[in-house]
Design a protein around this motif. Structure first.
Motif, PDB file in Angstrom:
ATOM      1  N   GLN A   1       0.828  -1.194   0.000  1.00  0.00           N
ATOM      2  CA  GLN A   1       0.000   0.000   0.000  1.00  0.00           C
ATOM      3  C   GLN A   1       0.869   1.253   0.000  1.00  0.00           C
ATOM      4  OE1 GLN A   1      -1.902  -0.899   3.803  1.00  0.00           O
ATOM      5  NE2 GLN A   1      -0.785   0.761   4.783  1.00  0.00           N
ATOM      6  N   LYS A   2       0.243   2.377  -0.297  1.00  0.00           N
ATOM      7  CA  LYS A   2       0.939   3.653  -0.274  1.00  0.00           C
ATOM      8  C   LYS A   2       1.277   4.017   1.165  1.00  0.00           C
ATOM      9  CE  LYS A   2      -1.229   7.673  -1.019  1.00  0.00           C
ATOM     10  NZ  LYS A   2      -1.890   8.778  -1.760  1.00  0.00           N
ATOM     11  N   VAL A   3       2.459   4.582   1.375  1.00  0.00           N
ATOM     12  CA  VAL A   3       2.854   5.005   2.723  1.00  0.00           C
ATOM     13  C   VAL A   3       3.292   6.454   2.705  1.00  0.00           C
ATOM     14  CG1 VAL A   3       3.561   2.678   3.390  1.00  0.00           C
ATOM     15  CG2 VAL A   3       5.263   4.250   2.463  1.00  0.00           C
ATOM     16  N   ARG A   4       3.048   7.134   3.799  1.00  0.00           N
ATOM     17  CA  ARG A   4       3.501   8.517   3.963  1.00  0.00           C
ATOM     18  C   ARG A   4       4.976   8.515   4.361  1.00  0.00           C
ATOM     19  NH1 ARG A   4       0.467  12.487   2.014  1.00  0.00           N
ATOM     20  NH2 ARG A   4       1.292  13.900   3.586  1.00  0.00           N
ATOM     21  N   LEU A   5       5.679   9.551   3.917  1.00  0.00           N
ATOM     22  CA  LEU A   5       7.098   9.663   4.226  1.00  0.00           C
ATOM     23  C   LEU A   5       7.349  10.842   5.151  1.00  0.00           C
ATOM     24  CD1 LEU A   5       8.524   8.999   0.650  1.00  0.00           C
ATOM     25  CD2 LEU A   5       8.348   7.394   2.535  1.00  0.00           C
TER      26      LEU A   5
END
Length: 339
Positions: free
Chosen positions: A335-339
């Motif tokens: 899944q997309k993850v925040r950085l």
């Protein structure tokens, strides 16, 4: 008078050759010791280079004996944290190979230690130091294609290294993609906000871990950076600098990683048409410094002597490292993850 740099080199594999060549050319730099966990490797390097210096299997011992003030860390990634933290605590600055560490948490710890000790840790990002990429960045800065909306990089090379890379879990992303990710930050002037990564190991791969990946990064300026890469692509290889296409609100730029970049923008005098007439945009070479490893090392030494962080100091490079380990985390989570 410029400061005298007394250098201990940690790691005596092939990657140290470019570093040693450079140090030998500087009047204010001197190699005072070689370190490798295999003493014979250090002795072999000393003999090969004609260096009459002591060799060690322990960096701590080397620093105590030689009174060095600078460490070249050209060890494998798994050793970077130990080498760099030992050097920083001993009062030495460090120039190191990428990536900073084997995990984002370790990289953060190193940055914090660098700040606490007041010693600098600069990382080799040699692909910033090319006349072509400098010209590309200037094209975008000048507004030649308007506001940048997306950057796309393709990296496809069939690299038969052997050794530690063949056994890594994520060889492409962890050991190589740092270059392209750092280039994207350098070219755009933006930092990563989030990432979605699909990592895989295609048929025919000679790597144990995932040697291919597709990544989508959202950047701090609202643009999108996409990366398609493989380290087991036989045939039709790109350059090591990747193959780039950058789109803006008024045009596009291409760079094959080797030639000078060029672009096209819509002709403002002919605004009509289903496909508008385009005007070619040429880049201009404004970079007259050394290129590749020497160019990056020039900046590292200049920064030390001027008392400032280098362009590739760990304070900045941690953002590129975040892209690497963010991509790995995204791939594992799916899944997309925040950085």
């Amino acid at each position: 008078m410029a400061m005298k740099h007394r250098i201990v080199v940690a790691g005596c594999g092939g990657m140290s050759n470019a570093w040693l060549d450079y140090a030998a050319q500087r009047e204010n730099a001197e190699i005072v010791g070689l370190v490798d966990i295999y003493e014979e490797a250090a002795k072999a390097m000393a003999a090969k280079r004609g260096l009459d210096v002591p060799v060690f299997t322990s960096l701590g011992e080397a620093l105590a004996v030689t009174e060095a003030n600078l460490v070249f860390d050209v060890t494998i990634p798994a050793s970077h944290k130990e080498i760099v933290t030992t050097a920083l605590r001993a009062g030495c600055d460090v120039f190191g190979e990428k990536p900073m560490a084997e995990s984002y948490e370790d990289a953060l710890e190193i940055v914090e230690l660098s700040q606490a000790t007041g010693k600098r840790y600069a990382i080799m990002q040699n692909r910033r130091y090319l006349k072509q990429i400098r010209a590309l960045r200037e094209m975008l800065r000048s507004g030649s294609i308007g506001q940048v909306g997306s950057l796309h990089a393709d990296f496809f090379i069939g690299a038969h290294f052997g050794g530690f890379r063949d056994a890594m879990e994520s060889p492409l992303i962890v050991d190589m993609a740092i270059h392209t990710f750092d280039q994207a930050r350098f070219i755009s002037g933006a930092d990563p906000v989030s990432v979605y990564c699909h990592e895989y190991n295609p048929p025919g791969s000679w790597y144990k871990g995932n040697a291919s990946a597709v990544c989508i990064f959202e950047m701090s300026d609202g643009s999108v950076f996409t990366y398609r890469g493989s380290w087991c692509a036989e045939g039709l290889n790109t350059s090591w600098e990747a193959d780039w296409r950058i789109t803006g609100s008024e045009g596009s730029v291409r760079w094959d990683g080797q030639s000078m970049p060029y672009g096209e923008r819509a002709n403002p005098d002919k605004p009509d048409g289903f496909i508008r007439e385009q005007l070619r945009i040429e880049s201009e070479n404004t970079w007259h410094g050394a290129e590749g490893h020497p160019g990056c090392l020039d900046e590292m030494f200049a920064a030390l002597e001027e008392g400032r962080p280098a362009e590739t100091d760990s304070l900045d490079n941690i953002k590129s490292v975040n892209m690497v380990f963010g991509a790995v985390r995204s791939a594992k989570l799916g899944q997309k993850v925040r950085l």
